[in-house]
Design an enzyme around this catalytic site. Structure first.
Site, PDB file in Angstrom:
ATOM      1  N   HIS A 108       0.822  -1.213   0.000  1.00  0.00           N
ATOM      2  CA  HIS A 108       0.000   0.000   0.000  1.00  0.00           C
ATOM      3  C   HIS A 108       0.859   1.268   0.000  1.00  0.00           C
ATOM      4  CE1 HIS A 108      -4.134   1.005  -0.067  1.00  0.00           C
ATOM      5  NE2 HIS A 108      -4.360   1.217   1.208  1.00  0.00           N
TER       6      HIS A 108
ATOM      7  N   ASN B  51      -6.717   6.777   4.548  1.00  0.00           N
ATOM      8  CA  ASN B  51      -8.115   7.173   4.361  1.00  0.00           C
ATOM      9  C   ASN B  51      -8.358   8.664   4.470  1.00  0.00           C
ATOM     10  OD1 ASN B  51      -8.399   4.433   4.240  1.00  0.00           O
ATOM     11  ND2 ASN B  51      -9.861   4.258   5.930  1.00  0.00           N
TER      12      ASN B  51
ATOM     13  N   ASP C 205      -0.628   2.785  -5.161  1.00  0.00           N
ATOM     14  CA  ASP C 205      -0.699   1.366  -5.510  1.00  0.00           C
ATOM     15  C   ASP C 205      -1.973   1.096  -6.295  1.00  0.00           C
ATOM     16  OD1 ASP C 205      -1.904   2.040  -2.882  1.00  0.00           O
ATOM     17  OD2 ASP C 205      -2.576  -0.048  -2.921  1.00  0.00           O
TER      18      ASP C 205
ATOM     19  N   ASN D 217      -9.094   4.232  -1.129  1.00  0.00           N
ATOM     20  CA  ASN D 217      -9.526   5.213  -0.134  1.00  0.00           C
ATOM     21  C   ASN D 217      -8.687   6.482  -0.126  1.00  0.00           C
ATOM     22  OD1 ASN D 217     -11.675   3.643   0.782  1.00  0.00           O
ATOM     23  ND2 ASN D 217     -10.403   2.551   2.251  1.00  0.00           N
TER      24      ASN D 217
END
Length: 203
Positions: A19, A66, A91, A112
């Site tokens: 991520h 987020n 990513d 997100n």
């Protein structure tokens, strides 16, 4: 001023996660182009430099993925950066490993970090999509993206970051098509020709 923001999660716990490849790419760009030292700004780590005559702010939000848009929006407002001059490196599950694509605007594909930037800043910014592959089952995605790259993946991850650093001038001058094409050739020359068929590994 341009804004190159990497998307990821802060802290050593997450540093090697799939991520966080956006963080890795932007950090490589800042190192290659000898940006100023990183310092705490805009709810993240930020540094500045110049690429092909263009001033660039590099930003790694520390708001967790987020809420990435909070940091991006703060930096954008401070420097009055137009949305077209914002580049988010992230990513991408829907691309195979070592496959790089860009897009401007469009959907966020459930990411997100992108969703947060869109909510806080608007949608018409550039996404630099760094393929990490998909685990094959939606139920496995959360664990997959928050797991570290495997040892066998590190060579292509380093090549992706090196390519982004080498070719960042094409982004700074808004030659996105050329960036995408040159990245393909760069990675292919290093033995990471992206797969065309599901399940085939790079190389």
């Amino acid at each position: 001023m341009l804004l190159f923001t990497g998307l990821g999660n802060p802290g050593s716990k997450y540093a090697g996660n799939r991520h966080n490849i956006g963080f890795m790419a932007v950090d490589a760009i800042a190192r290659r182009h000898r940006f100023s030292p990183w310092r705490r700004r805009f709810q993240g780590a930020a540094c500045e430099g110049e690429i092909d005559g263009q001033k660039v702010l590099a930003l790694l939000p520390e708001t967790f993925m987020n809420e990435s848009g909070r940091a991006v929006a703060e930096a954008q407002r401070f420097y009055k950066i137009e949305l077209r001059d914002v580049f988010a490196f992230h990513d991408e599950l829907d691309l195979p490993p070592a496959k790089i694509r860009y897009k401007v605007g469009g959907g966020n594909a459930g990411h997100n970090g992108l969703r947060s930037i869109t909510a806080h800043c608007g949608n018409d910014y550039a996404r630099i999509r760094l393929g990490i592959g998909h685990p094959g089952d939606k139920a496995l995605v959360h664990h997959y993206v928050l797991s570290d790259f495997a040892k066998a993946e590190r060579d292509w991850v380093e090549a992706v970051c090196e390519g982004c650093a080498d070719l960042a001038g094409l982004l700074a001058t808004h030659r996105l098509d050329e960036f995408q094409n040159r990245m393909h050739l760069f990675l292919e020359a290093r033995g990471f020709g992206p797969p065309d068929k599901p399940g085939k590994k790079p190389g």
